[in-house]
Structure formats: structure tokens, C-alpha cells
Design a protein around this motif. Structure first.
Motif, PDB file in Angstrom:
ATOM      1  N   THR A   1      -7.486  -0.962   0.978  1.00 47.13           N
ATOM      2  CA  THR A   1      -7.289   0.431   0.601  1.00 47.13           C
ATOM      3  C   THR A   1      -6.602   1.148   1.753  1.00 47.13           C
ATOM      4  N   SER A   2      -5.792   2.099   1.411  1.00 48.36           N
ATOM      5  CA  SER A   2      -5.066   2.853   2.428  1.00 48.36           C
ATOM      6  C   SER A   2      -5.892   4.063   2.829  1.00 48.36           C
ATOM      7  N   HIS A   3      -5.931   4.323   4.129  1.00 45.98           N
ATOM      8  CA  HIS A   3      -6.674   5.491   4.622  1.00 45.98           C
ATOM      9  C   HIS A   3      -5.750   6.693   4.811  1.00 45.98           C
ATOM     10  N   ARG A   4      -4.473   6.461   4.569  1.00 40.81           N
ATOM     11  CA  ARG A   4      -3.509   7.554   4.703  1.00 40.81           C
ATOM     12  C   ARG A   4      -3.528   8.414   3.457  1.00 40.81           C
TER      13      ARG A   4
ATOM     14  N   GLU B   1      -3.764   2.391  -7.839  1.00 38.97           N
ATOM     15  CA  GLU B   1      -4.806   1.687  -7.082  1.00 38.97           C
ATOM     16  C   GLU B   1      -4.331   0.271  -6.780  1.00 38.97           C
ATOM     17  N   PRO B   2      -4.440  -0.200  -5.516  1.00 41.14           N
ATOM     18  CA  PRO B   2      -3.979  -1.553  -5.163  1.00 41.14           C
ATOM     19  C   PRO B   2      -4.692  -2.677  -5.920  1.00 41.14           C
TER      20      PRO B   2
ATOM     21  N   LEU C   1       0.821  -1.215   0.000  1.00 42.53           N
ATOM     22  CA  LEU C   1       0.000   0.000   0.000  1.00 42.53           C
ATOM     23  C   LEU C   1       0.859   1.271   0.000  1.00 42.53           C
ATOM     24  N   LYS C   2       1.991   1.205   0.686  1.00 45.49           N
ATOM     25  CA  LYS C   2       2.903   2.356   0.717  1.00 45.49           C
ATOM     26  C   LYS C   2       3.454   2.622  -0.680  1.00 45.49           C
ATOM     27  N   ARG C   3       3.852   1.550  -1.360  1.00 47.10           N
ATOM     28  CA  ARG C   3       4.392   1.658  -2.722  1.00 47.10           C
ATOM     29  C   ARG C   3       3.311   2.171  -3.680  1.00 47.10           C
ATOM     30  N   CYS C   4       2.087   1.668  -3.523  1.00 40.09           N
ATOM     31  CA  CYS C   4       0.969   2.120  -4.365  1.00 40.09           C
ATOM     32  C   CYS C   4       0.727   3.607  -4.183  1.00 40.09           C
TER      33      CYS C   4
END
Length: 197
Positions: free
Chosen positions: A27-30, A18-19, A9-12
Motif C-alpha cells: 500500500t502506498s503511504h503517499r 486499490e493495488p 503504486l504510482k499508477r494505482c
């Protein structure tokens, strides 16, 4: 072999990707910490290359070799490159729904669960040709892992250039994919520009 251990997710987030293109349904909330700074032309080209390498799980040297092979083929270099990436065995295993993510597809191939035309192939980068039949080995079909995968991927649609039989865990490459059939958010012309400098 070099392994990128950066969290998916960090790389995405860093690539603005989009993952789901990797088969990851998290999904990332950051929020992305990228500033609104103007990215240079080289920066844009580099990001597209990194995106393609990350999605397909290819390191720099094999990616470069694939680009050089695409250059020697007739037709557009960018389209040829995308077709070569799509025709990798690990990608086809993922596209047929025999793995939940591309990383898992790579592992399924490496662990000798996949046959191509009846022969076991454990090379994820193996180039599949039109007419090849890809199947999960008979012994492996009863493993709990594949029962879980078939449950999780029950509604997955197989691309038009592939023919899949989910019950038998087998599939066939019907044709070479056209660029419009490859649903990956990569601008391959920027990759061609980067390599042709």
C-alpha cells in the motif's frame, strides 16, 4: 511490444485504484496529488478505460480489437468486454492462484509453463473457452518458483466460474463469468460510451 514502466503504486494512485486488484499487497503511504477539480465526462470515461487496460495489462490496439469483438457478440457490449478480458489465459492463471500478480501470470504463460488441454500455450491473450483445462506443465511443477507461489497463495479463493485444484496446479473453466462474478472496480458502460462516440 510497448511496456508501461510506471511504478505500480504510482499508477494505482493516479487511477484511484486499490493495488490488491493487481495482486499487489503493498500500500502506498503517499497522498494522491489529484486536486478536487471537477472531472469532465470524457475524463471519467477515459479513466475507466485506462483502469481496465492497466488491471488486465492490455495495450490500446488489442483493447480496441477486443471492444470491437464484444460489439459483434450478442448481449450487452460492456459485459461482453469484461468477459473477454476475464477469459484471457494470463488472467485465468492469476485467478486460479498460479501466480501472485497479473504481471507474474503473464510471465508464467510467456515462459511456456502453462498448458491448455495438454498443449503448451505461451500467448497471454489466448482466449480460454468453457471446459478448457489449464495446468502448470508437469516439468515446471517442481520449480522453486511454483512452490513459493503455492505457499503465498494458500488461502486464495478461486472464483465460482472456475474450478481449481491447488495440489495438482490445475484448473478448469466451468462457465463464462457473469458480470456480478467479476470483482473489478471498472464501470464498463463508460468505456462503451467512450468508444461509441
Amino acid at each position: 511490444m510497448a511496456i508501461n514502466r510506471t511504478p505500480v503504486l504510482k499508477r494505482c494512485r493516479s487511477l484511484g485504484l486499490e493495488p490488491m486488484y493487481l495482486g499487489v499487497n503493498k500500500t502506498s503511504h503517499r497522498k494522491s496529488t489529484r486536486s478536487n477539480r471537477k472531472v469532465s465526462e470524457y475524463g471519467l470515461q477515459l479513466r475507466e478505460k485506462q483502469k481496465a487496460k492497466f488491471i488486465y495489462g492490455v495495450q490500446e490496439k488489442p483493447f480496441r480489437n477486443m471492444y470491437e469483438k464484444a460489439e459483434r457478440m450478442p448481449g450487452l457490449v460492456g459485459t461482453n468486454l469484461m468477459q473477454l478480458l476475464e477469459l484471457r489465459l494470463d488472467n485465468i492463471v492469476f485467478r486460479l492462484g498460479f501466480a501472485r500478480t497479473r504481471r507474474e501470470a503473464r510471465q508464467v504463460v510467456s515462459h511456456k509453463h502453462v498448458t491448455v488441454n495438454g498443449k503448451v500455450v505461451n500467448i497471454p491473450s489466448y482466449k480460454v473457452s468453457v471446459g478448457d483445462v489449464i495446468e502448470i506443465k508437469e516439468k515446471s511443477k517442481s520449480i522453486q518458483r511454483f512452490k513459493d507461489i503455492t505457499e503465498a497463495n494458500a488461502g486464495v479463493s478461486v472464483p465460482a466460474w472456475l474450478e481449481g485444484d491447488f495440489e495438482k496446479l490445475s484448473g478448469k473453466v466451468v462457465q463464462i463469468p457473469l458480470r456480478e462474478q467479476i470483482d473489478v472496480p471498472v464501470n464498463e458502460t463508460l468505456i462503451v460510451e467512450l468508444y461509441s462516440k
